[in-house]
Write a protein that holds these residues in place. Structure first.
Motif, PDB file in Angstrom:
ATOM      1  N   LEU A   1       0.828  -1.197   0.000  1.00 42.58           N
ATOM      2  CA  LEU A   1       0.000   0.000   0.000  1.00 42.58           C
ATOM      3  C   LEU A   1       0.873   1.262   0.000  1.00 42.58           C
ATOM      4  N   ILE A   2       1.888   1.259   0.830  1.00 44.95           N
ATOM      5  CA  ILE A   2       2.756   2.438   0.900  1.00 44.95           C
ATOM      6  C   ILE A   2       3.568   2.576  -0.392  1.00 44.95           C
ATOM      7  N   ALA A   3       3.999   1.458  -0.961  1.00 46.74           N
ATOM      8  CA  ALA A   3       4.771   1.516  -2.207  1.00 46.74           C
ATOM      9  C   ALA A   3       3.927   2.077  -3.345  1.00 46.74           C
ATOM     10  N   SER A   4       2.653   1.692  -3.417  1.00 52.77           N
ATOM     11  CA  SER A   4       1.795   2.234  -4.473  1.00 52.77           C
ATOM     12  C   SER A   4       1.594   3.736  -4.295  1.00 52.77           C
ATOM     13  N   PHE A   5       1.437   4.179  -3.048  1.00 56.43           N
ATOM     14  CA  PHE A   5       1.323   5.614  -2.788  1.00 56.43           C
ATOM     15  C   PHE A   5       2.596   6.326  -3.224  1.00 56.43           C
ATOM     16  N   ALA A   6       3.754   5.753  -2.911  1.00 54.09           N
ATOM     17  CA  ALA A   6       5.032   6.382  -3.268  1.00 54.09           C
ATOM     18  C   ALA A   6       5.192   6.490  -4.782  1.00 54.09           C
ATOM     19  N   ILE A   7       4.785   5.465  -5.514  1.00 49.84           N
ATOM     20  CA  ILE A   7       4.893   5.494  -6.972  1.00 49.84           C
ATOM     21  C   ILE A   7       3.978   6.563  -7.560  1.00 49.84           C
ATOM     22  N   ILE A   8       2.744   6.614  -7.101  1.00 52.23           N
ATOM     23  CA  ILE A   8       1.797   7.620  -7.589  1.00 52.23           C
ATOM     24  C   ILE A   8       2.279   9.023  -7.228  1.00 52.23           C
TER      25      ILE A   8
END
Length: 122
Positions: A1-8
């Protein structure tokens, strides 16, 4: 979840930087970039203060030791954030500058430039 936020977040940040430089006049790129970061910091400060005030003062008072109803304060913060996002989206609908298009990297075109559209229609 945090990785997807970081990518976006990274993609969004790079698009913002591109747009600031793209819309700036050639003589005032540094001023435009500085103004962008200054307004970004001021927006974050106002958002932090505003959400803190909403969270603190919205909701039924539970008592001197317990404070206010946290669920109502948090819900109000989410509602205010959603409202600000909708207002921002409406404002961006009125931006009409497709002369250069918008590309996300070398292979993904989000909005084609006017020249590419004219070549396609010819």
């Amino acid at each position: 979840l945090i990785a997807s936020f970081a990518i976006i977040f990274a993609i969004n940040s790079s698009i913002h930087s591109f747009l600031v430089v793209n819309y700036a006049s050639k003589e005032k790129v540094a001023v435009s970039v500085g103004f962008y970061y200054m307004s970004n910091a001021l927006g974050r400060l106002m958002g932090t203060l505003g959400s803190g005030l909403l969270y603190t003062f919205v909701g039924e008072d539970v008592g001197p030791l317990a404070g206010t109803n946290a669920v109502a304060g948090l819900a109000t913060c989410f509602l205010a954030g959603t409202l600000c996002s909708v207002i921002s989206a409406i404002i961006t609908l009125f931006i009409d500058d497709q002369s250069n298009g918008l590309k996300c990297g070398p292979c993904c075109t989000i909005v084609k430039s006017i020249e590419e559209n004219m070549e396609k229609n010819s």
